[in-house]
Design a protein around this motif. Structure first.
Motif, PDB file in Angstrom:
ATOM      1  N   ARG A   1     -26.367 -31.207  48.370  1.00  0.00           N
ATOM      2  CA  ARG A   1     -27.908 -31.130  47.829  1.00  0.00           C
ATOM      3  C   ARG A   1     -28.572 -32.312  47.875  1.00  0.00           C
ATOM      4  NH1 ARG A   1     -28.296 -28.195  42.084  1.00  0.00           N
ATOM      5  NH2 ARG A   1     -26.861 -26.755  42.958  1.00  0.00           N
ATOM      6  N   ALA A   2     -28.172 -33.347  47.871  1.00  0.00           N
ATOM      7  CA  ALA A   2     -28.794 -34.748  48.318  1.00  0.00           C
ATOM      8  C   ALA A   2     -29.338 -34.679  49.750  1.00  0.00           C
ATOM      9  CB  ALA A   2     -27.694 -35.807  47.906  1.00  0.00           C
ATOM     10  N   TRP A   3     -28.374 -34.405  50.422  1.00  0.00           N
ATOM     11  CA  TRP A   3     -28.606 -34.100  52.022  1.00  0.00           C
ATOM     12  C   TRP A   3     -29.735 -33.041  52.136  1.00  0.00           C
ATOM     13  CZ3 TRP A   3     -24.097 -33.622  56.253  1.00  0.00           C
ATOM     14  CH2 TRP A   3     -24.844 -33.693  57.504  1.00  0.00           C
ATOM     15  N   LEU A   4     -29.651 -32.029  51.584  1.00  0.00           N
ATOM     16  CA  LEU A   4     -30.877 -30.938  51.409  1.00  0.00           C
ATOM     17  C   LEU A   4     -32.123 -31.610  51.169  1.00  0.00           C
ATOM     18  CD1 LEU A   4     -31.875 -28.183  51.947  1.00  0.00           C
ATOM     19  CD2 LEU A   4     -31.087 -27.651  49.552  1.00  0.00           C
ATOM     20  N   LEU A   5     -32.008 -32.330  49.924  1.00  0.00           N
ATOM     21  CA  LEU A   5     -33.224 -32.955  49.520  1.00  0.00           C
ATOM     22  C   LEU A   5     -33.796 -33.981  50.660  1.00  0.00           C
ATOM     23  CD1 LEU A   5     -32.493 -33.538  45.836  1.00  0.00           C
ATOM     24  CD2 LEU A   5     -34.282 -32.202  46.581  1.00  0.00           C
ATOM     25  N   ALA A   6     -32.891 -34.724  51.254  1.00  0.00           N
ATOM     26  CA  ALA A   6     -33.467 -35.816  52.313  1.00  0.00           C
ATOM     27  C   ALA A   6     -34.150 -35.138  53.299  1.00  0.00           C
ATOM     28  CB  ALA A   6     -32.118 -36.665  52.615  1.00  0.00           C
TER      29      ALA A   6
ATOM     30  N   ARG B   1     -33.260 -21.519  57.908  1.00  0.00           N
ATOM     31  CA  ARG B   1     -33.189 -21.082  56.703  1.00  0.00           C
ATOM     32  C   ARG B   1     -32.097 -20.325  56.356  1.00  0.00           C
ATOM     33  NH1 ARG B   1     -38.059 -16.661  55.737  1.00  0.00           N
ATOM     34  NH2 ARG B   1     -37.068 -16.099  57.849  1.00  0.00           N
ATOM     35  N   ILE B   2     -31.214 -19.960  56.833  1.00  0.00           N
ATOM     36  CA  ILE B   2     -29.968 -19.296  56.601  1.00  0.00           C
ATOM     37  C   ILE B   2     -29.140 -20.345  55.966  1.00  0.00           C
ATOM     38  CG2 ILE B   2     -30.256 -17.419  58.361  1.00  0.00           C
ATOM     39  CD1 ILE B   2     -28.244 -18.967  59.946  1.00  0.00           C
ATOM     40  N   TYR B   3     -29.191 -21.781  56.197  1.00  0.00           N
ATOM     41  CA  TYR B   3     -28.312 -22.434  55.865  1.00  0.00           C
ATOM     42  C   TYR B   3     -28.683 -23.291  54.493  1.00  0.00           C
ATOM     43  CZ  TYR B   3     -26.616 -22.457  60.502  1.00  0.00           C
ATOM     44  OH  TYR B   3     -26.127 -22.024  61.881  1.00  0.00           O
ATOM     45  N   LEU B   4     -30.135 -22.780  54.077  1.00  0.00           N
ATOM     46  CA  LEU B   4     -30.395 -23.485  52.793  1.00  0.00           C
ATOM     47  C   LEU B   4     -29.809 -23.147  51.888  1.00  0.00           C
ATOM     48  CD1 LEU B   4     -33.149 -25.330  52.184  1.00  0.00           C
ATOM     49  CD2 LEU B   4     -34.245 -22.922  51.596  1.00  0.00           C
ATOM     50  N   GLN B   5     -29.444 -21.940  51.150  1.00  0.00           N
ATOM     51  CA  GLN B   5     -28.829 -21.594  50.281  1.00  0.00           C
ATOM     52  C   GLN B   5     -27.519 -22.117  50.164  1.00  0.00           C
ATOM     53  OE1 GLN B   5     -30.339 -19.640  47.814  1.00  0.00           O
ATOM     54  NE2 GLN B   5     -28.582 -20.057  46.423  1.00  0.00           N
ATOM     55  N   ASP B   6     -26.745 -22.044  51.201  1.00  0.00           N
ATOM     56  CA  ASP B   6     -25.472 -22.733  51.344  1.00  0.00           C
ATOM     57  C   ASP B   6     -25.276 -24.148  51.061  1.00  0.00           C
ATOM     58  OD1 ASP B   6     -24.232 -20.314  51.605  1.00  0.00           O
ATOM     59  OD2 ASP B   6     -24.053 -20.340  53.787  1.00  0.00           O
ATOM     60  N   ALA B   7     -26.292 -24.824  51.637  1.00  0.00           N
ATOM     61  CA  ALA B   7     -26.547 -26.316  51.271  1.00  0.00           C
ATOM     62  C   ALA B   7     -26.784 -26.586  49.801  1.00  0.00           C
ATOM     63  CB  ALA B   7     -27.665 -26.957  52.362  1.00  0.00           C
ATOM     64  N   PHE B   8     -27.625 -26.049  49.374  1.00  0.00           N
ATOM     65  CA  PHE B   8     -27.938 -26.037  47.950  1.00  0.00           C
ATOM     66  C   PHE B   8     -26.771 -25.706  46.945  1.00  0.00           C
ATOM     67  CE2 PHE B   8     -29.069 -24.058  43.987  1.00  0.00           C
ATOM     68  CZ  PHE B   8     -29.966 -25.140  43.219  1.00  0.00           C
TER      69      PHE B   8
ATOM     70  N   GLY C   1     -32.702 -28.039  40.253  1.00  0.00           N
ATOM     71  CA  GLY C   1     -31.478 -27.108  40.143  1.00  0.00           C
ATOM     72  C   GLY C   1     -31.734 -25.784  40.426  1.00  0.00           C
ATOM     73  N   GLU C   2     -32.976 -25.324  40.977  1.00  0.00           N
ATOM     74  CA  GLU C   2     -33.242 -23.923  41.007  1.00  0.00           C
ATOM     75  C   GLU C   2     -32.972 -23.566  42.308  1.00  0.00           C
ATOM     76  OE1 GLU C   2     -37.425 -23.651  39.962  1.00  0.00           O
ATOM     77  OE2 GLU C   2     -37.137 -24.479  37.906  1.00  0.00           O
ATOM     78  N   ALA C   3     -32.197 -22.373  42.422  1.00  0.00           N
ATOM     79  CA  ALA C   3     -31.659 -21.876  43.741  1.00  0.00           C
ATOM     80  C   ALA C   3     -33.082 -21.779  44.740  1.00  0.00           C
ATOM     81  CB  ALA C   3     -30.903 -20.741  43.840  1.00  0.00           C
ATOM     82  N   PRO C   4     -33.224 -22.153  45.782  1.00  0.00           N
ATOM     83  CA  PRO C   4     -34.425 -21.932  46.825  1.00  0.00           C
ATOM     84  C   PRO C   4     -34.335 -20.604  47.083  1.00  0.00           C
ATOM     85  CG  PRO C   4     -32.577 -23.300  47.866  1.00  0.00           C
ATOM     86  CD  PRO C   4     -32.139 -23.201  46.534  1.00  0.00           C
ATOM     87  N   PRO C   5     -35.681 -19.868  47.159  1.00  0.00           N
ATOM     88  CA  PRO C   5     -35.601 -18.461  47.701  1.00  0.00           C
ATOM     89  C   PRO C   5     -35.439 -18.557  49.184  1.00  0.00           C
ATOM     90  CG  PRO C   5     -37.829 -19.389  47.231  1.00  0.00           C
ATOM     91  CD  PRO C   5     -36.936 -20.187  46.726  1.00  0.00           C
TER      92      PRO C   5
ATOM     93  N   ALA D   1     -39.243 -29.592  44.715  1.00  0.00           N
ATOM     94  CA  ALA D   1     -39.338 -29.617  43.094  1.00  0.00           C
ATOM     95  C   ALA D   1     -38.337 -28.730  42.794  1.00  0.00           C
ATOM     96  CB  ALA D   1     -40.666 -29.176  42.631  1.00  0.00           C
ATOM     97  N   ALA D   2     -38.008 -27.445  43.305  1.00  0.00           N
ATOM     98  CA  ALA D   2     -37.094 -26.484  42.814  1.00  0.00           C
ATOM     99  C   ALA D   2     -35.754 -26.965  43.177  1.00  0.00           C
ATOM    100  CB  ALA D   2     -37.421 -25.327  43.599  1.00  0.00           C
TER     101      ALA D   2
END
Length: 107
Positions: free
Chosen positions: A91-96, A33-40, A15-19, A10-11
């Motif tokens: 971000r589409a890939w991150l959501l998938a 987890r270290i890739y989450l922000q960069d993918a976002f 468009g909210e940056a994931p913590p 949902a975040a």
């Protein structure tokens, strides 16, 4: 764990940056987890690294603003397909990825 993934999905959709900081890993991303922000933030390299860390057995494809992940099962009746849509391909890939992880946890 589903609630944590639901909240993260949902975040990202909003468009909210994931913590990513802190000791807790409620989504089970581990070192990914270290890739989450960069993918976002739009890094396809980070999205790929996260995918390989979290879902190495899943196939992927990206078309414009859509990302598709599939289990790649030889028996198409059992194949699972998830999709992420966003104007930013990473971000589409991150959501998938997050949806596929949720699918795996709910199965």
């Amino acid at each position: 764990m589903s609630n944590a993934l639901d909240d993260l999905i949902a975040a990202v959709e909003a468009g909210e940056a994931p913590p990513i900081y802190g000791r807790a890993d409620p989504c089970g991303l581990g070192q990914g987890r270290i890739y989450l922000q960069d993918a976002f933030n739009g890094s396809l390299d980070a999205a790929r690294a996260l995918h390989e860390a979290a879902l190495p057995q899943w196939d992927w494809s990206i078309h414009d603003c859509q990302a598709f992940l599939r289990t790649g099962s030889a028996d198409y009746d059992d194949e699972v397909v998830v999709e992420g849509i966003n104007a930013e391909p990473a971000r589409a890939w991150l959501l998938a990825i997050l949806r596929a992880m949720k699918e795996g946890k709910d199965a």
